[in-house]
Design an enzyme around this catalytic site. Sequence first.
Site, mmCIF file in Angstrom:
data_model
loop_
_atom_site.group_PDB
_atom_site.id
_atom_site.type_symbol
_atom_site.label_atom_id
_atom_site.label_comp_id
_atom_site.label_asym_id
_atom_site.label_seq_id
_atom_site.Cartn_x
_atom_site.Cartn_y
_atom_site.Cartn_z
ATOM 1 C CG PHE A 163 0.986 -1.748 9.988
ATOM 2 C CD1 PHE A 163 1.545 -3.022 9.963
ATOM 3 C CD2 PHE A 163 0.741 -1.150 11.224
ATOM 4 C CE1 PHE A 163 1.858 -3.684 11.133
ATOM 5 C CE2 PHE A 163 1.052 -1.810 12.410
ATOM 6 C CZ PHE A 163 1.617 -3.079 12.356
ATOM 7 C CG ASP A 164 0.672 0.062 2.057
ATOM 8 O OD1 ASP A 164 -0.064 1.060 1.949
ATOM 9 O OD2 ASP A 164 0.804 -0.779 1.155
ATOM 10 N N GLY A 165 -1.656 -0.213 3.884
ATOM 11 C CA GLY A 165 -2.941 -0.900 3.985
ATOM 12 C C GLY A 165 -3.052 -2.110 3.086
#
Length: 296
Positions: A163-165
């Site tokens: 995941f990106d944040g």
Amino acid sequence: MSEVPEKPLVIAISSRALFDLAESHRVYSEEGVDAYCEYQIKHENEILEPGVAFPMVQKFLALNQAEKNQQSPWVEIVLISRNNADTGLRIFKSIEHYGLNITRAAFTSGEIPYKYVTPFGGDLFLSFDSDDVVQALLNGHAAATILPSQTREDPDDLLRIAFDGDSVLFSDDSDKIYDEEGIDEFAEHEKRNADDPLPGGPFKNFLATLHRIQKVRTDKPIRTALVTSRSAPAHERVVKTLRAWDIRIDESLFLGGMKKGEFLKCFGADLYFDDRLAHCNTARQYVTTGHVPVKP
């Protein structure tokens, strides 16, 4: 045997994400609905080739197969399609051919299908249609547009999700500061607010559900990663946010703006989510990528 889940993780997926329907979609786009229906019925007994999300779906369903005596599944895949039931027969024949345990479906005959994510209890919606994904996100669902991507060449049994944040696991509050005021103000803001947990983004609950499975499965079949453009000192707020949520993430990569593709390849991601198309276009050269279109 591991603890029985209270509710299975439910993933709603479109037929174009699951199977390669490029030729069928070409007929639809160039010749219209009637020609498309005729084409699908004519080719009804021809098995569709796997699509971009097919390997990932196999891995999710394998979580159920690993515990043969378990009555309640860990994961359920639901098909949500703009096909009608008549043209959808080819899709279900292909599902049966590949031995995928997918039994529930909604065929909407061209209507927007995201509305069925809620009654199915969906935790995640994956589609090739970005308009459907945007509507799902606006209605509070974790959703992503599956992009044409390179899939892993050496799959194993471990399911790896990255995941990106900001704007994905976390809200877009800090992203707005970065976009409007630049990286220096962003870094200072995050440093000042290091002890203030970030609000959750559209994928917070999905990550929490994966974490619940990780905690009770003795065979540890899932591994997660945070792959973010943040760097020190902005990393501290992220670490403390996950701690406040009581969610463990297995690997955290703070890349300081470096391209993410090769890092995702090293992690071995089966699926990666990011809100920025520039990052997605790099990532999809290496791994299956879902774009989270939270920005106009």
